[in-house]
Design an enzyme around this catalytic site. Structure first.
Site, short mmCIF file in Angstrom:
data_model
loop_
_atom_site.label_atom_id
_atom_site.label_comp_id
_atom_site.label_asym_id
_atom_site.label_seq_id
_atom_site.Cartn_x
_atom_site.Cartn_y
_atom_site.Cartn_z
CB THR A 1 -0.96 0.01 1.20
OG1 THR A 1 -0.24 -0.25 2.40
CG2 THR A 1 -2.05 -1.04 1.03
CE LYS B 1 0.11 -3.42 3.37
NZ LYS B 1 -0.66 -2.54 4.34
CB THR C 1 -1.96 -1.56 9.16
OG1 THR C 1 -2.92 -1.87 8.18
CG2 THR C 1 -0.94 -0.82 8.44
CD GLU D 1 2.23 5.35 6.48
OE1 GLU D 1 1.44 4.75 5.74
OE2 GLU D 1 1.87 6.07 7.43
CG ASN E 1 -0.44 8.59 7.37
OD1 ASN E 1 -1.18 7.62 7.33
ND2 ASN E 1 0.83 8.50 7.74
CB SER F 1 -4.89 13.41 -2.50
OG SER F 1 -3.58 13.28 -2.03
#
Length: 406
Positions: free
Chosen positions: A152, A179, A190, A277, A401, A406
């Site tokens: 993702t 992942k 997650t 991230e 995030n 978008s």
């Protein structure tokens, strides 16, 4: 920017006898992205799995749990990215079951022999029609391609392999993919993780081993403290290496196989943190000399998930107060702070309730400027220890995030 993490090649990820991989572009994620993976499992294989503890767990988690223990046995795992099928109510379960039925038709098994997995945006209906339409178009894939297909916000596909002796005569192979990049916190985070081995293990024993491995690997990482709705960790044992079945935890091969698979799973778990991230640093937090393992883990997580501590790592700020404060609010009963010692790598930075006399700001700055750092905390109240892996918190985390949809 992943921290010291590179993509594995197909040659580094050997096939596992009894496993076939397929991928396709279903259009769930974004046009042009491979976002659908099917792991076909040979008849007679056993499967162990553990799932998120989030009470708002996704529809595919409900279905996968029920199919895991079906007497017919698992024959396929189908994984989509781009849509979590979470917060979708009864329709989400209907959609997950429809995907299972379509995958079953594709490989020639019963729908209850398919375990579904989804990851991506929450609160959006699953476009099951796109997945069902893509299943007949799937193409054979290598492990590195499957690792990329389940991503993702990941920036690097995560895969690893191991090979070793289990018993006196048999060599066992194992390959896995995972992942995860954000919403990473134990129990579970997650993340999706899938490991396949050619060892032969009874289902009850494999289920116990899977839980133990998860506790020692995927449940020792944190990126942002959020526990996701879709987390799943699966181990498949195909039994194709001709060894006799491991059907008892007292069998010496149980510990040997667990050690081999634990090493693989830990590499995958650490890869998730390295690709956290916006991460620029990989941090190991180890608490020693605690009364119990739970106490050690509690203190380690307090330091590892603190936003103040994590942003200090990003800024290469050697300010010690934030780290000591995190240990102080870890709710360790009757903690004698005068006994606590804290180290940055091998440098003693705090003791006797305050800053170590030998410590200098220049020493701390030198360590904090590295991209891999170990924080070691000694409580001096017992023999238990625990290790947690985390990353820094950067501007990139906010940007990723903020821009995700978008």
């Amino acid at each position: 920017m992943a921290v010291n993490l590179t993509e594995k090649t197909a040659e580094q990820l050997p096939d596992i006898d009894g496993i076939a991989l397929y991928t396709a572009q279903a259009g769930v994620k974004k046009p042009g992205h491979t976002d659908l993976t099917l792991i076909a499992v040979a008849a007679g294989s056993t499967v162990g799995a553990v799932f998120t503890t989030n009470r708002f767990c996704a529809a595919p988690v409900h279905i996968a749990k029920s199919h895991l223990f079906d007497e017919d046995g698992v024959r396929a795992l189908v994984i989509n990215t781009g849509n979590a099928n979470a917060g979708t109510g009864a329709q989400g379960r209907i959609d997950a079951l429809a995907v299972c039925a379509a995958a079953a038709r594709q490989i020639g098994c019963k729908p209850n022999q398919v375990m579904p997995f989804s990851t991506g945006v929450i609160l959006e209906p699953l476009p099951a029609d796109k997945i069902i339409a893509a299943l007949p178009k799937m193409q054979p894939a290598f492990w590195n391609e499957a690792a990329r297909a389940i991503m993702t916000t990941d920036t690097v596909p995560k895969a690893a392999s191991r090979e070793g002796k289990v018993g006196d005569q048999h060599t066992v192979r194992a390959t896995g993919i995972a992942k995860g990049s954000g919403m990473i916190h134990p129990n579970m985070a997650t993340m999706l993780g899938f490991i396949a081995t050619d060892a032969k293990v009874s289902q009850p024993v494999l289920q116990l081993m899977t839980q133990e491995i998860a506790d020692e690997t995927f449940n020792t990482i944190t990126v942002d403290g959020d526990t996701s709705t879709n987390d799943s960790f699966v181990i498949i044992a195909t039994g194709k290496n001709s060894q006799s079945e491991i059907d008892n935890i007292a069998d010496p091969r149980y510990a040997q196989l667990k050690e081999l698979l634990c090493s693989l799973a830990l590499e995958l778990a650490q890869a998730i943190v390295r690709d956290g991230e916006g991460a620029t640093k990989f941090i190991t937090v180890r608490v020693e000399n605690a009364k119990t393992c739970d106490e050690a883990r509690q203190a380690a997580y307090a330091a590892a998930r603190s936003p103040l501590v994590k942003t200090a790592f990003f800024a290469s700020d050697p300010n010690l107060g934030k780290r000591l404060a995190a240990i102080g609010y870890a709710d360790v009963a009757d903690l004698d702070t005068d006994l606590v010692e804290m180290y940055l790598d091998d440098i003693l930075v705090a003791e006797h309730g305050g800053r170590a006399a030998s410590y200098t700001e220049a020493q701390g700055q030198a360590v904090m400027s590295k991209d891999e750092i170990t924080v070691r905390i000694k409580l001096h109240r017992g023999q238990a220890a625990a290790t947690v892996y985390t990353c820094d918190l950067s501007h990139g985390y906010v940007s990723i995030n903020a821009d995700y949809r978008s």
